[in-house]
Scaffold this motif. Structure first.
Motif, PDB file in Angstrom:
ATOM      1  N   ALA A  40       0.827  -1.208   0.000  1.00 29.52           N
ATOM      2  CA  ALA A  40       0.000   0.000   0.000  1.00 29.52           C
ATOM      3  C   ALA A  40       0.863   1.261   0.000  1.00 29.52           C
ATOM      4  O   ALA A  40       0.499   2.269  -0.611  1.00 29.52           O
ATOM      5  N   PHE A  41       2.015   1.206   0.662  1.00 24.55           N
ATOM      6  CA  PHE A  41       2.912   2.356   0.687  1.00 24.55           C
ATOM      7  C   PHE A  41       3.424   2.669  -0.720  1.00 24.55           C
ATOM      8  O   PHE A  41       3.485   3.828  -1.126  1.00 24.55           O
ATOM      9  N   LEU A  42       3.768   1.639  -1.487  1.00 24.24           N
ATOM     10  CA  LEU A  42       4.222   1.827  -2.867  1.00 24.24           C
ATOM     11  C   LEU A  42       3.090   2.407  -3.713  1.00 24.24           C
ATOM     12  O   LEU A  42       3.309   3.337  -4.491  1.00 24.24           O
ATOM     13  N   GLU A  43       1.888   1.905  -3.563  1.00 24.12           N
ATOM     14  CA  GLU A  43       0.743   2.430  -4.312  1.00 24.12           C
ATOM     15  C   GLU A  43       0.533   3.910  -4.013  1.00 24.12           C
ATOM     16  O   GLU A  43       0.272   4.703  -4.916  1.00 24.12           O
ATOM     17  N   TYR A  44       0.647   4.279  -2.739  1.00 19.34           N
ATOM     18  CA  TYR A  44       0.501   5.671  -2.340  1.00 19.34           C
ATOM     19  C   TYR A  44       1.593   6.533  -2.985  1.00 19.34           C
ATOM     20  O   TYR A  44       1.324   7.602  -3.527  1.00 19.34           O
ATOM     21  N   GLU A  45       2.833   6.078  -2.925  1.00 19.47           N
ATOM     22  CA  GLU A  45       3.955   6.838  -3.492  1.00 19.47           C
ATOM     23  C   GLU A  45       3.812   6.993  -5.007  1.00 19.47           C
ATOM     24  O   GLU A  45       4.166   8.033  -5.559  1.00 19.47           O
ATOM     25  N   GLN A  46       3.294   5.985  -5.690  1.00 24.31           N
ATOM     26  CA  GLN A  46       3.146   6.040  -7.142  1.00 24.31           C
ATOM     27  C   GLN A  46       2.141   7.107  -7.571  1.00 24.31           C
ATOM     28  O   GLN A  46       2.199   7.592  -8.691  1.00 24.31           O
TER      29      GLN A  46
END
Length: 70
Positions: A53-59
């Motif tokens: 979820a952190f990667l999705e947010y950063e993207q």
């Protein structure tokens, strides 16, 4: 794996939060990240693995770009 690197642009620069920059890099490990960035004169503060979820947010961030360094 994608890593988020927090750094100062100069290794001679004292780490000040307001001057901290970030970049994203694909690498195998934190050590691999540091090896790939060794030729730059960065003061690396912190290297963080980004996934889920952190990667999705950063993207979703408009500044999100993964550097391609061999």
């Amino acid at each position: 794996m994608i890593f988020k690197v927090y750094y100062q642009e100069s290794s001679k620069q004292v780490a000040v939060r307001e001057n901290t920059k970030t970049l994203y890099l694909e690498a195998e490990s934190e050590l691999d990240v540091r090896k790939k960035l060794a030729h730059k004169a960065f003061n690396i503060e912190y290297v963080q693995a980004v996934k889920g979820a952190f990667l999705e947010y950063e993207q979703k961030n408009e500044d999100y770009k993964v550097l391609e360094i061999e």
